[in-house]
Design a protein around this motif. Sequence first.
Motif, PDB file in Angstrom:
ATOM      1  N   THR A   8       5.579 -21.464   0.082  1.00  0.00           N
ATOM      2  CA  THR A   8       4.158 -21.425  -0.242  1.00  0.00           C
ATOM      3  C   THR A   8       3.393 -20.554   0.749  1.00  0.00           C
ATOM      4  OG1 THR A   8       4.249 -23.614  -1.271  1.00  0.00           O
ATOM      5  CG2 THR A   8       2.078 -22.834  -0.544  1.00  0.00           C
ATOM      6  N   GLN A   9       3.674 -20.711   2.038  1.00  0.00           N
ATOM      7  CA  GLN A   9       2.990 -19.912   3.054  1.00  0.00           C
ATOM      8  C   GLN A   9       3.254 -18.416   2.869  1.00  0.00           C
ATOM      9  OE1 GLN A   9       4.749 -21.918   6.429  1.00  0.00           O
ATOM     10  NE2 GLN A   9       2.771 -22.827   6.991  1.00  0.00           N
ATOM     11  N   ARG A  10       4.494 -18.058   2.653  1.00  0.00           N
ATOM     12  CA  ARG A  10       4.807 -16.621   2.538  1.00  0.00           C
ATOM     13  C   ARG A  10       4.234 -16.028   1.252  1.00  0.00           C
ATOM     14  NH1 ARG A  10      11.066 -18.019   1.689  1.00  0.00           N
ATOM     15  NH2 ARG A  10      11.086 -17.953  -0.577  1.00  0.00           N
ATOM     16  N   GLU A  11       4.236 -16.792   0.145  1.00  0.00           N
ATOM     17  CA  GLU A  11       3.661 -16.284  -1.087  1.00  0.00           C
ATOM     18  C   GLU A  11       2.144 -16.137  -0.969  1.00  0.00           C
ATOM     19  OE1 GLU A  11       5.106 -18.581  -4.405  1.00  0.00           O
ATOM     20  OE2 GLU A  11       6.961 -17.414  -4.452  1.00  0.00           O
ATOM     21  N   GLU A  12       1.477 -17.082  -0.317  1.00  0.00           N
ATOM     22  CA  GLU A  12       0.039 -16.969  -0.103  1.00  0.00           C
ATOM     23  C   GLU A  12      -0.281 -15.805   0.831  1.00  0.00           C
ATOM     24  OE1 GLU A  12      -1.272 -20.830   1.205  1.00  0.00           O
ATOM     25  OE2 GLU A  12      -1.110 -21.673  -0.812  1.00  0.00           O
ATOM     26  N   PHE A  13       0.527 -15.625   1.860  1.00  0.00           N
ATOM     27  CA  PHE A  13       0.342 -14.507   2.788  1.00  0.00           C
ATOM     28  C   PHE A  13       0.464 -13.185   2.050  1.00  0.00           C
ATOM     29  CE2 PHE A  13       1.810 -11.437   5.941  1.00  0.00           C
ATOM     30  CZ  PHE A  13       0.950 -11.673   7.005  1.00  0.00           C
ATOM     31  N   LEU A  14       1.489 -13.047   1.203  1.00  0.00           N
ATOM     32  CA  LEU A  14       1.690 -11.819   0.442  1.00  0.00           C
ATOM     33  C   LEU A  14       0.569 -11.610  -0.573  1.00  0.00           C
ATOM     34  CD1 LEU A  14       3.738  -9.479   0.177  1.00  0.00           C
ATOM     35  CD2 LEU A  14       4.807 -10.771  -1.674  1.00  0.00           C
ATOM     36  N   ALA A  15       0.007 -12.683  -1.102  1.00  0.00           N
ATOM     37  CA  ALA A  15      -1.075 -12.570  -2.086  1.00  0.00           C
ATOM     38  C   ALA A  15      -2.403 -12.152  -1.460  1.00  0.00           C
ATOM     39  CB  ALA A  15      -1.242 -13.898  -2.836  1.00  0.00           C
TER      40      ALA A  15
END
Length: 150
Positions: A8-15
């Motif tokens: 979740t953290q990495r996907e939000e960071f990439l978004a």
Amino acid sequence: MTTTMTRTQREEFLADTRIAVLSVASDDHRPPLTVPVFYGYQPGGEITFFTGTEGRRARKTRLIERAKVLSICVQREEPPFQYVTVEGTLAGIERPPSAEQLRNVIRRYVPEDVARQWVEEEIGNPAGTLVLFRVRPDRWLSMDAGEDMK
């Protein structure tokens, strides 16, 4: 403390709106081509970005089409330092991309009216020099230096 981000953290960071650094295998015994790009991403989806098919951008397009795999890295350059790197496979090519596909990427970086004008000019260009790449994330690498780095 340095840790790996959760999914979740990495996907939000990439978004988040960031500049990505794209790297793709090169040719002629040269190092990989590594260049900054604007990109689009929604958690759980594909990464999208566009480039041209003429001039210096033509090499990038040719290399991506040939390799069919690439890496994209985004980072936070101030404490707490963070990065996400995605190794991905080419999932699709849109030639030419639709106005909506272009807007979805460009509006992340410029005001809506500027994005709309830019897209209208590009769509109206009879040369059709843009290509949009869709990349499926296959492998993720991430790092979060943590709050103690502030």
